[in-house]
Motif scaffolding. Sequence first.
Motif, mmCIF file in Angstrom:
data_model
loop_
_atom_site.group_PDB
_atom_site.id
_atom_site.type_symbol
_atom_site.label_atom_id
_atom_site.label_comp_id
_atom_site.label_asym_id
_atom_site.label_seq_id
_atom_site.Cartn_x
_atom_site.Cartn_y
_atom_site.Cartn_z
ATOM 1 N N LEU A 313 15.954 -8.179 -5.002
ATOM 2 C CA LEU A 313 15.163 -9.369 -4.687
ATOM 3 C C LEU A 313 13.668 -9.102 -4.865
ATOM 4 N N ARG A 314 13.234 -7.892 -4.549
ATOM 5 C CA ARG A 314 11.804 -7.547 -4.693
ATOM 6 C C ARG A 314 11.378 -7.544 -6.153
ATOM 7 N N ASN A 315 12.323 -7.309 -7.068
ATOM 8 C CA ASN A 315 12.012 -7.274 -8.502
ATOM 9 C C ASN A 315 12.602 -8.463 -9.251
ATOM 10 N N ALA A 316 12.907 -9.536 -8.522
ATOM 11 C CA ALA A 316 13.625 -10.661 -9.125
ATOM 12 C C ALA A 316 12.799 -11.413 -10.158
ATOM 13 N N THR A 317 11.471 -11.491 -9.963
ATOM 14 C CA THR A 317 10.605 -12.241 -10.884
ATOM 15 C C THR A 317 9.400 -11.387 -11.274
ATOM 16 N N PRO A 318 8.768 -11.689 -12.409
ATOM 17 C CA PRO A 318 7.557 -10.945 -12.809
ATOM 18 C C PRO A 318 6.444 -11.046 -11.766
ATOM 19 N N LYS A 319 6.301 -12.199 -11.108
ATOM 20 C CA LYS A 319 5.249 -12.354 -10.104
ATOM 21 C C LYS A 319 5.459 -11.406 -8.932
ATOM 22 N N LEU A 320 6.701 -11.241 -8.507
ATOM 23 C CA LEU A 320 6.992 -10.302 -7.424
ATOM 24 C C LEU A 320 6.747 -8.864 -7.850
ATOM 25 N N ARG A 321 7.101 -8.543 -9.086
ATOM 26 C CA ARG A 321 6.893 -7.178 -9.576
ATOM 27 C C ARG A 321 5.415 -6.853 -9.758
ATOM 28 N N ASN A 322 4.618 -7.857 -10.081
ATOM 29 C CA ASN A 322 3.215 -7.627 -10.414
ATOM 30 C C ASN A 322 2.263 -7.727 -9.232
ATOM 31 N N SER A 323 2.781 -7.844 -8.035
ATOM 32 C CA SER A 323 1.921 -7.914 -6.850
ATOM 33 C C SER A 323 2.458 -6.987 -5.769
ATOM 34 N N HIS A 324 1.551 -6.552 -4.903
ATOM 35 C CA HIS A 324 1.964 -5.694 -3.796
ATOM 36 C C HIS A 324 0.907 -5.752 -2.703
ATOM 37 N N SER A 325 1.282 -5.292 -1.518
ATOM 38 C CA SER A 325 0.373 -5.268 -0.378
ATOM 39 C C SER A 325 -0.477 -3.999 -0.434
ATOM 40 N N LEU A 326 -1.793 -4.178 -0.406
ATOM 41 C CA LEU A 326 -2.698 -3.034 -0.518
ATOM 42 C C LEU A 326 -2.652 -2.135 0.705
ATOM 43 N N VAL A 327 -2.581 -2.725 1.898
ATOM 44 C CA VAL A 327 -2.543 -1.921 3.121
ATOM 45 C C VAL A 327 -1.249 -1.123 3.205
ATOM 46 N N PHE A 328 -0.136 -1.755 2.894
ATOM 47 C CA PHE A 328 1.133 -1.038 2.930
ATOM 48 C C PHE A 328 1.157 0.083 1.896
ATOM 49 N N ALA A 329 0.626 -0.188 0.699
ATOM 50 C CA ALA A 329 0.590 0.852 -0.336
ATOM 51 C C ALA A 329 -0.320 2.003 0.089
ATOM 52 N N TRP A 330 -1.431 1.673 0.751
ATOM 53 C CA TRP A 330 -2.326 2.723 1.247
ATOM 54 C C TRP A 330 -1.602 3.619 2.249
ATOM 55 N N LEU A 331 -0.875 3.001 3.184
ATOM 56 C CA LEU A 331 -0.147 3.797 4.168
ATOM 57 C C LEU A 331 0.985 4.569 3.505
ATOM 58 N N GLY A 332 1.607 3.968 2.495
ATOM 59 C CA GLY A 332 2.695 4.651 1.803
ATOM 60 C C GLY A 332 2.269 5.947 1.151
ATOM 61 N N LYS A 333 1.005 6.008 0.709
ATOM 62 C CA LYS A 333 0.505 7.219 0.065
ATOM 63 C C LYS A 333 0.312 8.370 1.046
ATOM 64 N N CYS A 334 0.195 8.058 2.331
ATOM 65 C CA CYS A 334 0.054 9.124 3.337
ATOM 66 C C CYS A 334 1.169 9.025 4.385
ATOM 67 N N SER A 335 2.324 8.470 3.980
ATOM 68 C CA SER A 335 3.416 8.247 4.933
ATOM 69 C C SER A 335 3.980 9.549 5.482
ATOM 70 N N LEU A 336 4.007 10.606 4.664
ATOM 71 C CA LEU A 336 4.510 11.897 5.146
ATOM 72 C C LEU A 336 3.624 12.433 6.264
#
Length: 443
Positions: A313-336
């Motif tokens: 579902l997250r990759n169902a459309t090009p619009k969904l694939r081409n956008s993301h949450s900046l704060v979540f991605a920032w935390l994901g980079k230091c999740s460990l």
Amino acid sequence: MPSDKTTRSLLVFGLTVAYCFYADRTQVFNKFHKHYTTSGFMGLTLTWLVIGCLTVGKSAINVPSQPFLSRHQTDEWKGWLQFAILVYHYTGASKIPWIYGFIRVTVAAYLFMTGYGHAAYFYKKGDYSFKRVAGVLIRLNLLSCVLPYMMKTEYIFYYFAPLVSFWFIVIYLTMRIGSQYNSNTRFLVSKIIASAFLTTLLVKYPGALEALFEIPRIIAGTQWNVVEFRFRLSLDMWIVHLGMLTSILAAKLSDSTSHYSGNLHQLRRYAITASCISLPIFFLFLATRQTKFIYNAYHPYVSFTPILAFIILRNATPKLRNSHSLVFAWLGKCSLETFTLQFHIWLAGDTRGLLGLNLTGAYGRSTNFVLATALFLFTSNCVAGATQELTSWIMGVPEAKHALPTAKEEAATAPVEKGVCLKVKCVIILVVLWALNMVSDPS
């Protein structure tokens, strides 16, 4: 001689470990008891969901379509999974069966991404060098190997790093053995299935893990909790191998020269329909388990359902694939780092309590929460960068290899933020966190 950047990284890393000791092993800071309330849990959960929505931006400019499970997307996924785990630990929600089950799925999702990402790298790059393997293992374990010496804990206590390290070694061996035939899809899939079978025997067969854990006891004189580690491995026994299979399938479907790609449109339609049906069924199943122990018995066999459904579902459309949450991605980079450091500089008493910063007053606990959270996230981000730099230094990677991108490269790949700037949003978020925690403050 280490460079100035490496020296700063050593200083950041050392001060953080010292901070962990003073925060959680002394009376320098006060501690609070956890107190679960539904309003507190839901308030914090809604807060991080709003954060994600407020900071959604395009993943890149001048790129017509991001690939399936792009780096931006996996970083975002790790980020919101980490937010869920942090809220779960902070509020003491482990006694609520459906919340516990959801958190078990988040850990399985992390491991799925481990299988997917590393298998995709080995399949595409074919890099099985010692430098690659050692670099990954050092990056994963540097913090969780140093902390036990300062905190008098054990390596397995920070269970996520050992867990991911174990599965990385399994992935490496699976992809490395017979790697010259990895282009043969049948051979590769059969090899992954055989690996799943052998790993199951290793984990389930009494004596195998015990013999493996004798190695650190003989070499380093350290005793690891094999019962706890077997429990962690057993919960997510096959999800890593499923991630490996998914990465191979994704590579085949994205290859225009492969005969598999001709069925992509039809497969996507069926997959989206199945995901829309299976996701609510899973959560209904989850909500009807009476205890977390009952759910644990089902988890290895059902956790793949919401994970695959979410990915589709997250990759169902090009619009969904081409956008993301900046704060979540920032935390994901230091999740460990956030997962490991939360034990001592956000929580307290080895996760049994909450850390305070000695602030008093009518809303002292709420203010403590906001400031401790800000300091914890800032420290985690700094340590993530320091660990990356120290890993490169230990492995002897030239500085140019991990230098910052040029302005032109950055402009082509940097996320685009619309509306209010990210710094202003972060201030708003901290204020909202303080207000919500003040409302749910049991004192």
